[in-house]
Design a protein around this motif. Sequence first.
Motif, PDB file in Angstrom:
ATOM      1  N   HIS A 227      -0.780  -8.721 -25.954  1.00 17.20           N
ATOM      2  CA  HIS A 227      -1.351  -9.837 -26.808  1.00 17.20           C
ATOM      3  C   HIS A 227      -1.355  -9.871 -28.183  1.00 17.20           C
ATOM      4  N   TRP A 228      -1.282 -11.056 -28.796  1.00 12.66           N
ATOM      5  CA  TRP A 228      -1.542 -11.132 -30.354  1.00 12.66           C
ATOM      6  C   TRP A 228      -3.030 -11.101 -30.579  1.00 12.66           C
ATOM      7  N   GLY A 229      -3.707 -11.476 -29.614  1.00  8.40           N
ATOM      8  CA  GLY A 229      -5.283 -11.553 -30.162  1.00  8.40           C
ATOM      9  C   GLY A 229      -5.906 -10.285 -30.073  1.00  8.40           C
ATOM     10  N   VAL A 230      -6.505  -9.909 -31.223  1.00 11.03           N
ATOM     11  CA  VAL A 230      -7.541 -10.944 -32.032  1.00 11.03           C
ATOM     12  C   VAL A 230      -6.990 -10.804 -33.398  1.00 11.03           C
ATOM     13  N   HIS A 231      -5.587 -10.452 -33.446  1.00  9.99           N
ATOM     14  CA  HIS A 231      -4.895 -10.228 -34.839  1.00  9.99           C
ATOM     15  C   HIS A 231      -5.097 -11.643 -35.777  1.00  9.99           C
ATOM     16  N   THR A 232      -4.958 -11.473 -37.125  1.00 16.52           N
ATOM     17  CA  THR A 232      -5.041 -12.908 -37.789  1.00 16.52           C
ATOM     18  C   THR A 232      -3.631 -13.403 -37.721  1.00 16.52           C
ATOM     19  N   PRO A 233      -3.473 -14.481 -38.121  1.00 15.98           N
ATOM     20  CA  PRO A 233      -4.391 -15.697 -38.554  1.00 15.98           C
ATOM     21  C   PRO A 233      -5.437 -16.049 -37.333  1.00 15.98           C
TER      22      PRO A 233
ATOM     23  N   ARG B 123     -17.460 -16.816 -35.700  1.00 18.78           N
ATOM     24  CA  ARG B 123     -17.389 -17.999 -34.625  1.00 18.78           C
ATOM     25  C   ARG B 123     -15.915 -18.163 -34.105  1.00 18.78           C
ATOM     26  N   VAL B 124     -14.900 -18.457 -34.800  1.00 19.70           N
ATOM     27  CA  VAL B 124     -13.555 -18.359 -34.542  1.00 19.70           C
ATOM     28  C   VAL B 124     -13.019 -17.121 -33.851  1.00 19.70           C
ATOM     29  N   TYR B 125     -13.567 -15.952 -34.557  1.00 25.15           N
ATOM     30  CA  TYR B 125     -13.119 -14.594 -34.104  1.00 25.15           C
ATOM     31  C   TYR B 125     -13.770 -14.424 -32.611  1.00 25.15           C
ATOM     32  N   ALA B 126     -14.921 -14.859 -32.501  1.00 22.25           N
ATOM     33  CA  ALA B 126     -15.614 -14.507 -31.172  1.00 22.25           C
ATOM     34  C   ALA B 126     -14.930 -15.460 -30.104  1.00 22.25           C
ATOM     35  N   ALA B 127     -14.635 -16.807 -30.583  1.00 25.88           N
ATOM     36  CA  ALA B 127     -13.943 -17.602 -29.603  1.00 25.88           C
ATOM     37  C   ALA B 127     -12.617 -17.075 -29.009  1.00 25.88           C
ATOM     38  N   MET B 128     -11.933 -16.302 -30.206  1.00 24.58           N
ATOM     39  CA  MET B 128     -10.529 -15.379 -29.739  1.00 24.58           C
ATOM     40  C   MET B 128     -10.667 -14.296 -28.852  1.00 24.58           C
ATOM     41  N   VAL B 129     -11.894 -13.624 -28.906  1.00 23.43           N
ATOM     42  CA  VAL B 129     -12.398 -12.356 -28.041  1.00 23.43           C
ATOM     43  C   VAL B 129     -12.507 -13.052 -26.502  1.00 23.43           C
ATOM     44  N   ARG B 130     -13.208 -14.118 -26.498  1.00 18.29           N
ATOM     45  CA  ARG B 130     -13.419 -14.969 -25.320  1.00 18.29           C
ATOM     46  C   ARG B 130     -12.297 -15.259 -24.570  1.00 18.29           C
ATOM     47  N   ALA B 131     -11.167 -15.629 -25.335  1.00 13.98           N
ATOM     48  CA  ALA B 131      -9.580 -16.081 -24.526  1.00 13.98           C
ATOM     49  C   ALA B 131      -9.216 -14.738 -24.287  1.00 13.98           C
TER      50      ALA B 131
ATOM     51  N   ALA C 297       0.776  -1.305   0.200  1.00 13.38           N
ATOM     52  CA  ALA C 297      -0.063  -0.007  -0.043  1.00 13.38           C
ATOM     53  C   ALA C 297       0.926   1.269   0.091  1.00 13.38           C
ATOM     54  N   VAL C 298       1.927   1.162   0.586  1.00 16.41           N
ATOM     55  CA  VAL C 298       2.992   2.381   0.670  1.00 16.41           C
ATOM     56  C   VAL C 298       4.020   2.321  -0.410  1.00 16.41           C
ATOM     57  N   ARG C 299       4.042   1.270  -1.403  1.00 18.52           N
ATOM     58  CA  ARG C 299       5.030   1.457  -2.408  1.00 18.52           C
ATOM     59  C   ARG C 299       4.537   1.982  -3.518  1.00 18.52           C
ATOM     60  N   PRO C 300       5.376   2.517  -4.489  1.00 18.54           N
ATOM     61  CA  PRO C 300       4.882   2.966  -5.655  1.00 18.54           C
ATOM     62  C   PRO C 300       4.195   1.851  -6.251  1.00 18.54           C
ATOM     63  N   PRO C 301       2.960   2.428  -6.993  1.00 19.63           N
ATOM     64  CA  PRO C 301       2.119   1.493  -7.424  1.00 19.63           C
ATOM     65  C   PRO C 301       2.665   0.329  -8.846  1.00 19.63           C
ATOM     66  N   ASN C 302       2.355  -0.819  -8.552  1.00 25.77           N
ATOM     67  CA  ASN C 302       2.712  -1.557  -9.771  1.00 25.77           C
ATOM     68  C   ASN C 302       1.814  -1.304 -11.102  1.00 25.77           C
ATOM     69  N   VAL C 303       2.346  -1.767 -12.307  1.00 21.36           N
ATOM     70  CA  VAL C 303       1.849  -1.249 -13.527  1.00 21.36           C
ATOM     71  C   VAL C 303       1.465  -2.558 -14.300  1.00 21.36           C
ATOM     72  N   VAL C 304       0.462  -2.919 -14.683  1.00 17.32           N
ATOM     73  CA  VAL C 304       0.070  -3.751 -15.608  1.00 17.32           C
ATOM     74  C   VAL C 304      -0.880  -3.271 -16.844  1.00 17.32           C
ATOM     75  N   PHE C 305       0.046  -3.540 -17.975  1.00 15.67           N
ATOM     76  CA  PHE C 305      -0.516  -2.839 -19.232  1.00 15.67           C
ATOM     77  C   PHE C 305      -0.933  -3.954 -19.905  1.00 15.67           C
ATOM     78  N   ILE C 306      -2.079  -4.156 -20.367  1.00 18.70           N
ATOM     79  CA  ILE C 306      -2.717  -5.360 -21.257  1.00 18.70           C
ATOM     80  C   ILE C 306      -3.146  -4.369 -22.606  1.00 18.70           C
ATOM     81  N   LEU C 307      -2.416  -4.920 -23.642  1.00 19.46           N
ATOM     82  CA  LEU C 307      -2.772  -4.272 -24.780  1.00 19.46           C
ATOM     83  C   LEU C 307      -3.288  -5.263 -25.915  1.00 19.46           C
ATOM     84  N   ALA C 308      -4.416  -5.333 -26.372  1.00 20.20           N
ATOM     85  CA  ALA C 308      -4.925  -6.248 -27.305  1.00 20.20           C
ATOM     86  C   ALA C 308      -4.224  -5.899 -28.844  1.00 20.20           C
ATOM     87  N   ASP C 309      -4.620  -6.546 -29.950  1.00 23.71           N
ATOM     88  CA  ASP C 309      -4.113  -6.333 -31.151  1.00 23.71           C
ATOM     89  C   ASP C 309      -5.255  -6.211 -32.175  1.00 23.71           C
ATOM     90  N   ASP C 310      -5.321  -5.139 -32.796  1.00 22.95           N
ATOM     91  CA  ASP C 310      -6.600  -5.119 -33.736  1.00 22.95           C
ATOM     92  C   ASP C 310      -7.979  -5.502 -33.146  1.00 22.95           C
TER      93      ASP C 310
END
Length: 552
Positions: A299-305, A325-333, A60-73
Amino acid sequence: MWKKIILGILILAVGAAMLAYLNRKSIILFIASNTGKQDVAAHRDIDWQQGPETAEVPSAVRPPNVVFILADDLGFNDISTFGGGVANGAVQTPNIDRLARQGVIFTNAYSGTASCAPSRAMLMTGRYPTRTGFEFTPTPDGMGRIISMFAEDQPNGMPPIDWNREASEASPPFQEQGLPGAEVTMAEVLKEAGYHTVHIGKWHLGRGEEFGPNAQGFDESLLMASGLYLPEDDPDVVNAKVDFDPIDKFLWARMQFAASYNESEWFEPGGYLTDYWTEEARDVIRANRNQPFFLYLAHWGVHTPLQATKDDYEAVGDIEPHRLRVYAAMVRALDRSVGDILDTLDEEGLAENTIVIFSSDNGGPGYIGLPDINDPYRGWKLTLFEGGIRVPLFVRWPAQIPGGREISAPAAHIDLLPTLAAACGASMPPGVDIDGRNLLPLATGETDRLAEDTIFWQSAYNQVVRQGDWKLQVSDRPDKAWLYNLAEDPTEQVNLAEDRPDKLAEMKALLSAHQQGAREPLYPYTLEGPVAVDKTLADRIEPGDEIIYWPN
């Protein structure tokens, strides 16, 4: 006799040449698929560096951790946060929605540009291409020639892709087309402030001793070395090839299932990429729970292939067409990944003082043939219409930022470096001009608008400026200007360039001033590809359809 033999040989040679020409695309794909690939070793576990066994001071008294989650496309409408979701909302994103709900939502958030690498360069440096020269996305050697060949006679009537052989041959090798080592990255800023810095996933800013993640401030890097989520013939994978997309043909021919740790030899990842990166990210969080850390999960998701696991494919239900359907499954992941990261922070008692950011590198592409992914906005990846650059941007930091708020002031990826520096008590790089602005006063509710609200985008002759509610886009292909009042027309339906010559001149002056003293691009663009602004690549192009060219 000899004349007949020679004539016969010539006839055979001409016939063989004609046959080779008629089948040249298949031959080139065969060669691309079977030559020049790197050896990939068997999977091995990552021995992540371990932080202190006990914390010197409480989290609580340390500098904050940082988690940056970046999706692709990721398309703006692919997540359910804004009321949408893939397949008309059939697939929801509860974990991404949870992150957004617990943090602040920037409702007018933008990527650095409409393609992968320059957007990531701006995100990492807080600087425009006019300063860094990193303006175009590097493409693997041979890619330009192959995709231009396959785009010669598009069945939907799309004009061909222009490939510049001379510029391509003059460019450095793919891995050397990187962000210069002299540039100061977000990782270097936080590392200087005492953070342990880790990159997992896509990089796309060059490799090696000057350009790779380890050279750009990351203590550790688990790199996506190629581009398959699983081997094409893996028993757990469901593939969806996009036959009408020339880029897709190249990816399936050339990509491998491979990772690399700290510039090591290539080895097989430990499962479906989205899940593999996530499990490794959880290990990183656990290893560093007693010290400040910066985790960049790209992340590489949800870029092709387009590849999904069979479990996700079955879970999303009977969606048509198959690629959706495959694309939707990738978004789910991808959504599951966000949930796993948030859960791990909870389990380790780190959630309260960890900044979690979620975004995408640009909008969704039209070349996968899914018409609703950027709704309600016009355009796609590879255009500077809102659909190409509007992205989700959610920031959660329970210790300092009240959750459950929406912020309408425009924000962009170039703002994240100064924002994180301010939040983490890090010093800005001395002697470096930073174009981004500190968003912390907006996020904490100290103010509802920053004094400077002008944002620029460019890819060669395609240039855009947004100031306040006004947005101007200009291009050379076609030679045209588009002027919109986004407060009244957020989906860019009514071009006011002819009706408001005063505003047009004012906005053009901003673009001109921005280009004064601009650095030349580090590498030339080698391709100019047509993009239909209001149709996908699966649609038939008709006279009158608006087409813009994207130089890269």
